[in-house]
Design a protein around this motif. Structure first.
Motif, mmCIF file in Angstrom:
data_model
loop_
_atom_site.group_PDB
_atom_site.id
_atom_site.type_symbol
_atom_site.label_atom_id
_atom_site.label_comp_id
_atom_site.label_asym_id
_atom_site.label_seq_id
_atom_site.Cartn_x
_atom_site.Cartn_y
_atom_site.Cartn_z
ATOM 1 N N ARG A 11 10.245 51.276 -93.950
ATOM 2 C CA ARG A 11 8.850 52.030 -93.208
ATOM 3 C C ARG A 11 8.680 51.391 -92.607
ATOM 4 O O ARG A 11 7.401 50.456 -92.665
ATOM 5 C CB ARG A 11 8.577 51.728 -94.843
ATOM 6 C CG ARG A 11 8.010 52.888 -95.148
ATOM 7 C CD ARG A 11 7.768 53.046 -96.656
ATOM 8 N NE ARG A 11 6.465 54.292 -96.615
ATOM 9 C CZ ARG A 11 5.789 54.732 -98.405
ATOM 10 N NH1 ARG A 11 6.516 54.189 -99.066
ATOM 11 N NH2 ARG A 11 5.133 55.847 -98.242
ATOM 12 N N ASP A 12 7.900 52.321 -91.636
ATOM 13 C CA ASP A 12 6.333 51.872 -91.038
ATOM 14 C C ASP A 12 5.295 52.888 -90.853
ATOM 15 O O ASP A 12 5.536 54.435 -91.460
ATOM 16 C CB ASP A 12 7.121 52.178 -89.787
ATOM 17 C CG ASP A 12 5.232 52.063 -88.757
ATOM 18 O OD1 ASP A 12 4.892 51.504 -88.966
ATOM 19 O OD2 ASP A 12 5.700 51.626 -87.480
ATOM 20 N N GLU A 13 4.168 52.435 -92.014
ATOM 21 C CA GLU A 13 3.197 53.393 -92.630
ATOM 22 C C GLU A 13 2.537 53.528 -92.034
ATOM 23 O O GLU A 13 1.674 54.847 -91.766
ATOM 24 C CB GLU A 13 2.264 52.939 -93.793
ATOM 25 C CG GLU A 13 3.801 52.520 -94.944
ATOM 26 C CD GLU A 13 3.075 51.438 -96.093
ATOM 27 O OE1 GLU A 13 1.376 51.546 -96.282
ATOM 28 O OE2 GLU A 13 3.158 50.758 -97.233
ATOM 29 N N LEU A 14 2.562 53.990 -90.549
ATOM 30 C CA LEU A 14 1.534 53.908 -89.913
ATOM 31 C C LEU A 14 2.165 55.061 -88.910
ATOM 32 O O LEU A 14 1.317 56.662 -88.601
ATOM 33 C CB LEU A 14 1.276 53.160 -88.582
ATOM 34 C CG LEU A 14 0.212 51.710 -88.771
ATOM 35 C CD1 LEU A 14 0.713 51.318 -86.894
ATOM 36 C CD2 LEU A 14 -0.879 52.550 -88.531
ATOM 37 N N GLY A 15 3.296 55.506 -89.291
ATOM 38 C CA GLY A 15 3.671 56.665 -88.287
ATOM 39 C C GLY A 15 3.779 57.357 -87.880
ATOM 40 O O GLY A 15 3.583 56.785 -86.868
ATOM 41 N N GLY A 16 3.814 58.563 -87.535
ATOM 42 C CA GLY A 16 3.271 59.678 -86.239
ATOM 43 C C GLY A 16 1.390 59.346 -85.889
ATOM 44 O O GLY A 16 1.840 59.665 -84.414
ATOM 45 N N ALA A 17 1.282 58.348 -86.906
ATOM 46 C CA ALA A 17 0.257 57.889 -85.768
ATOM 47 C C ALA A 17 0.268 56.879 -85.124
ATOM 48 O O ALA A 17 -0.539 56.058 -84.228
ATOM 49 C CB ALA A 17 -0.839 57.775 -87.019
ATOM 50 N N SER A 18 1.255 56.151 -85.466
ATOM 51 C CA SER A 18 1.496 54.539 -84.431
ATOM 52 C C SER A 18 1.645 55.310 -82.478
ATOM 53 O O SER A 18 1.883 56.294 -82.391
ATOM 54 C CB SER A 18 2.727 54.277 -84.701
ATOM 55 O OG SER A 18 3.835 54.110 -84.175
ATOM 56 N N GLU A 41 5.011 60.426 -92.688
ATOM 57 C CA GLU A 41 4.702 59.896 -93.245
ATOM 58 C C GLU A 41 3.052 59.659 -93.607
ATOM 59 O O GLU A 41 2.177 60.586 -92.272
ATOM 60 C CB GLU A 41 4.199 57.996 -92.086
ATOM 61 C CG GLU A 41 5.655 57.681 -93.039
ATOM 62 C CD GLU A 41 5.711 56.455 -94.532
ATOM 63 O OE1 GLU A 41 4.863 57.237 -95.358
ATOM 64 O OE2 GLU A 41 5.815 55.346 -94.867
ATOM 65 N N PRO A 42 2.407 59.795 -94.579
ATOM 66 C CA PRO A 42 2.213 59.327 -95.462
ATOM 67 C C PRO A 42 3.276 60.114 -96.832
ATOM 68 O O PRO A 42 2.688 61.364 -96.571
ATOM 69 C CB PRO A 42 0.832 58.451 -95.551
ATOM 70 C CG PRO A 42 0.661 59.423 -95.748
ATOM 71 C CD PRO A 42 0.475 60.022 -94.587
#
Length: 921
Positions: free
Chosen positions: A779-786, A813-814
């Motif tokens: 799980r990468d909480e940055l998600g689409g903002a990365s 995410e989130p």
């Protein structure tokens, strides 16, 4: 119904607001019996009640302050303060303790959420004050292990800091004070200590109030450093403690002190220690607060507690890296190494991560006095160095037989074999014959120690050693040695060291065989070979088996050799000389023939012999599978009809399976060689079966090369980004499903690993027909903002097809999670085949918390084909959905399910069906 008057409304408001406060005051002063109907008829215990009259005893006794001078030593270190369990206090209330720790150069680090065990890796002490929430099993285990390795623990309870529970009884409600079930005891009982659900009082000798207990020197443990130089301390409302076998009293009440549990005088324990003084428990919190820390010797007592917390008695182990280092750290490479730009980037990332953890790391050529050390290197380059002797002193031997030669060493041997020039200067110089390659199973590449013999290929060794204190260094030297088989394996190991500065070590080391001093971890490199040297700047390493060097490497080497002997590149363009060992170079016995879709079992003798099986059912696309029996470490090889080595597979360990999948074999007699890596022999099973990748494959027209190229270009190109850069939620989902093995026969699949290959950049997805963002069990909480998210979104906006899947697909995410145990098929004919009826259930191998879309199928603008099953939380919520964008023409899919959670057959069915929707519709 009669309406309530304003007066009654006001009275009801006062009762609701002030009732809990009044009841708490009544309970604390033990007057609840007077309000309990069943106790009205019971006789009160006989005790003396003080009379505070205006003409007699003053209502408040001003405490006496004993002056002292704090002369702290600069002890440094980190003390963790628990704030993650609804701890009933504020930081302002412990200002005096915080100031005493700061005077000792000790950091008070707040823990409010996350992994307690991970946080404690960098701490020397843990403080827990009045928790109201329970501790998990993982947390209690982490605290127990922390104390077992020398960590210090301070537990502080207080009878005035407990839970207030509202008991709903329909129209009425009741208020209860939960004092008996103390979450603090979930930790205390691990160390033979128990906080009783009572409070103590003394009507004879107290500090202004019968609940304020005074402890005189006679009731203190004179042998303990915490009570040294104390004459009198005051506790302002305290639990009593019950001690087990290892508990030792520190403060004890006198014979005139009563317990609210029994209303009897008893010599109750107010503070105690256990586990050789590493754990301290105190029944009162208020003595730490203003103004009570100024009473009597309370200030000196708190100062002694600060000394206790700031003293580092930890015994550090390998999993504590980098916090186990106590001095500046020298980063050194084993052997003679030329470092490249990519290596410097890794060193800088490691240096920054460790700096944020408070550890100073610097690149050095030689170890420095007064510094700790981190060594990095390859197994082969360690042989013959001081580090090999260092390993031998610790019972570890590196076995490389015969030696692995670098390209320079091979060149030197070849030149030594060149005959001296003849007398005739015009005579051509003979070209030396290449030295034959050793047979792969005869090569011994092992790590040998008390833990057994482990293959170097595929394994990384981490070793921690702490020397004794010496005259040269105040604290001795702490050293970590990291050895890998290849450059890529060492790079992955440096990535682990970087992540361990902040990440949860339980999942970063979950795939390792781990002890206090060493770890054996998978290198993360498929079909890894033992390389001769690290970062060679001029020549490639010599291959040790048929997979050590790819075709491009072999071509470059042959070109270099040709240049050295006066030959041009064109002279060698048609050179098809095999580089691996041929059948004529090895010893084996033909034991039979094997037909397509046939399985055989046999027993290999324990004398290093190899079995050969002949296969001649081509042309065909086949899978060759070799499974070893008990203690059988299988090696699988395939030779073409000319006796040249085509493939070799040796990527697993004993009792496991080696596979060669999707092989296109023409007519002729192929030879399959079966060997045991250590030459020990044993039972095995060999199977040749029609590959699943053969379905739908058209026979190539060998006479028309143009048509063949066009056919190849028509194969859909799929890019798979395996995103393991986030937090691993479940260790069982650490490994991604190999999409190449599942659909590689039908599609061209390119796999990119986040931890191995890094982040994506703009343009990396260009030219692909489908991009899959697979986060698996991570799980990468940055998600689409990365940065990766922007790359994928830009690709989709330009018309690229996109599939996001995993336990929590990063693009959404989130998002909240809920338990998923099964998924149900909805709709037919669009994504899943018609023969799978609506309502069919796919059972997961285990239950997992996965992303919740909070979307019903009829609310989905696309086409839903999977929903949460009946035994899952939020049954009916969307799990799998696809959508076609009319503006861009892109097809987009979302699957909130890790493929690893399904049985292999279900994985294949689901994945092939989804891909068919992208490319067949």
């Amino acid at each position: 119904m009669r309406r309530l008057t304003p007066f009654f409304l006001l009275l009801l408001l006062v009762l609701c607001a002030g009732g809990p406060i009044a009841l708490r005051w009544v309970q604390f002063h033990d007057l609840q019996n007077a309000l309990t109907v069943q106790n009205w008829t019971q006789a009160e215990p006989t005790r003396v009640v003080p009379s505070y009259s205006a003409a007699g005893v003053p209502l408040v006794v001003t405490p006496t302050t004993r002056q002292f001078s704090d002369q702290p030593a600069q002890l440094g270190g980190v003390v963790v303060l628990d704030q993650a369990h609804q701890n009933n206090f504020t930081l302002d209330e412990i200002d005096y303790l915080r100031s005493r720790l700061a005077a000792r150069g000790t950091e008070l680090r707040l823990f409010s959420e996350g992994d307690l065990g991970g946080v404690l890796r960098g701490a020397q002490s843990l403080v827990v004050i009045a928790p109201l929430a329970d501790y998990s099993e993982a947390e209690t285990t982490a605290v127990a292990e922390f104390v077992a390795r020398g960590g210090r623990l301070l537990l502080i309870g207080d009878p005035t800091r407990f839970n207030v529970e509202i008991l709903d009884q329909g129209f009425f409600f009741d208020i209860a004070f939960n004092t008996n079930e103390l979450p603090l005891n979930q930790l205390a009982t691990l160390f033979d200590l128990t906080f009783r659900g009572d409070y103590l009082y003394n009507t004879s000798d107290n500090e202004g109030n019968y609940a304020n207990i005074i402890v005189n020197a006679a009731e203190m443990n004179a042998d303990d450093s915490l009570t040294k130089d104390l004459s009198r301390v005051a506790l302002y409302g305290t639990h009593s403690l019950q001690l087990g076998a290892t508990g030792t009293p520190l403060l004890t009440a006198d014979g005139q002190t009563f317990s609210s549990d029994t209303d009897r005088a008893e010599n109750a324990v107010l503070a105690a220690s256990s586990h050789n003084g590493q754990v301290i428990a105190i029944g009162d919190f208020n003595f730490l607060t203003a103004p009570y820390y100024t009473s009597l010797d309370n200030g000196r007592f708190i100062t002694n507690l600060a000394d206790f917390l700031a003293t580092d008695s930890r015994r550090y182990v390998l999993r504590d890296v980098p916090y186990l280092y106590q001095q500046p750290v020298d980063l050194l490479y084993v052997g003679d190494v030329d470092l490249g730009a990519e290596t410097f980037e890794q060193i800088i990332a490691l240096q920054q991560a460790w700096s944020e953890a408070g550890k100073q790391l610097q690149l050095a050529a030689n170890p420095q006095t007064g510094h700790d050390a981190l060594y990095l290197g390859l197994y082969n380059q360690t042989v013959g160095t001081d580090m090999e002797a260092w390993l031998a002193e610790r019972g570890i031997e590196l076995r490389i037989d015969p030696p692995i030669l670098t390209a320079v060493e091979e060149r030197d041997l070849a030149l030594q074999a060149t005959p001296a020039p003849t007398a005739d200067p015009d005579a051509p110089t003979p070209i030396p014959s290449p030295t034959p390659l050793p047979s792969p199973p005869a090569q011994r590449l092992l790590i040998s120690a008390d833990f057994g013999q482990i293959k170097m290929a595929g394994t990384t060794l981490f070793l921690f050693d702490e020397s004794d204190e010496s005259d040269e260094t105040e604290n001795g030297t702490r050293t970590i040695l990291v050895l890998a088989a290849s450059q890529d394996g060492l790079d992955n190991s440096v990535g682990r060291l970087t992540a361990l500065a902040t990440a949860n070590t339980d999942y970063r080391l979950a795939d390792c065989l781990l002890t206090e001093t060493y770890a054996l971890c998978p290198s993360g490199v498929n079909n890894e070979t033992v390389e001769a040297e690290l970062n060679p700047t001029t020549l490639e390493s010599s291959p040790q088996d048929a997979t050590a060097r790819d075709d491009d490497d072999r071509d470059e080497d042959s070109d270099e050799e040709a240049d050295d002997n006066g030959e041009s590149d064109s002279d060698n363009e048609d050179d098809d000389t095999p580089t691996g060992p041929a059948l004529d170079d090895i010893e084996y016995e033909i034991v039979g023939t094997l037909s397509l879709d046939e399985s055989v079992s046999d027993d290999l003798p324990p004398d290093g012999e190899r079995h050969g099986w002949e296969f001649s059912d081509g042309p065909a696309v086949v899978d060759i599978i070799l499974t070893g029996g008990d203690l059988f470490d299988a090696v699988l090889e395939l030779y073409d009809p000319n006796g040249e080595l085509l493939y070799q597979e040796d990527s697993t360990y004993i009792n496991e399976t080696e596979e060669l999948l999707g092989l296109e074999l023409d007519e002729g007699v192929y030879t399959i060689i079966v060997a045991e890596y250590f030459g020990g022999g044993g039972e095995y099973t060999l199977e040749v079966r029609t590959s699943d990748s053969e379905a739908g494959r058209a026979e190539p027209d060998e006479t028309d090369e143009v048509a063949e190229e066009e056919t190849a270009s028509d194969v859909p190109q799929i890019f798979v980004y395996q995103d393991d850069s986030g937090e691993l939620l479940y260790p069982a989902l650490a490994e991604f499903v190999d999409l190449t093995a599942v659909v590689g026969g039908t599609y061209s699949v390119t796999v990119w690993s986040a931890t191995v290959d890094g982040d994506l950049e703009e343009g990396d997805l260009d030219g692909y027909d489908l991009a899959i963002w697979d986060s698996g069990g991570y799980r990468d909480e940055l998600g689409g903002a990365s940065n990766n998210g922007f790359v994928f979104l830009a690709y989709s906006f330009s018309g690229g097809n996109l599939l996001a899947m995993g336990i929590v697909p990063p693009l959404i995410e989130p998002i909240d999670l809920a338990t998923l145990q099964d998924v149900e098929v909805v709709g037919q004919g669009e994504v899943l085949p018609d023969d799978i009826e609506a309502g069919t259930l796919f059972e997961l191998l285990a239950s997992y918390d996965t992303a919740v879309l909070e979307l019903a199928p009829d609310e989905d603008e696309g086409f839903t084909f999977l929903v949460r099953g009946p035994t899952s939380a939020l049954a009916g919520d969307v799990v799998g959905t696809v959508y076609s964008d009319e503006q861009t023409g892109a097809k987009i899919g979302l699957l909130t399910l890790p493929l690893q959670a399904l049985a292999p057959t279900d994985q294949t069915l689901l994945l092939e069906s989804i891909l068919a929707w992208y490319f067949d519709n």
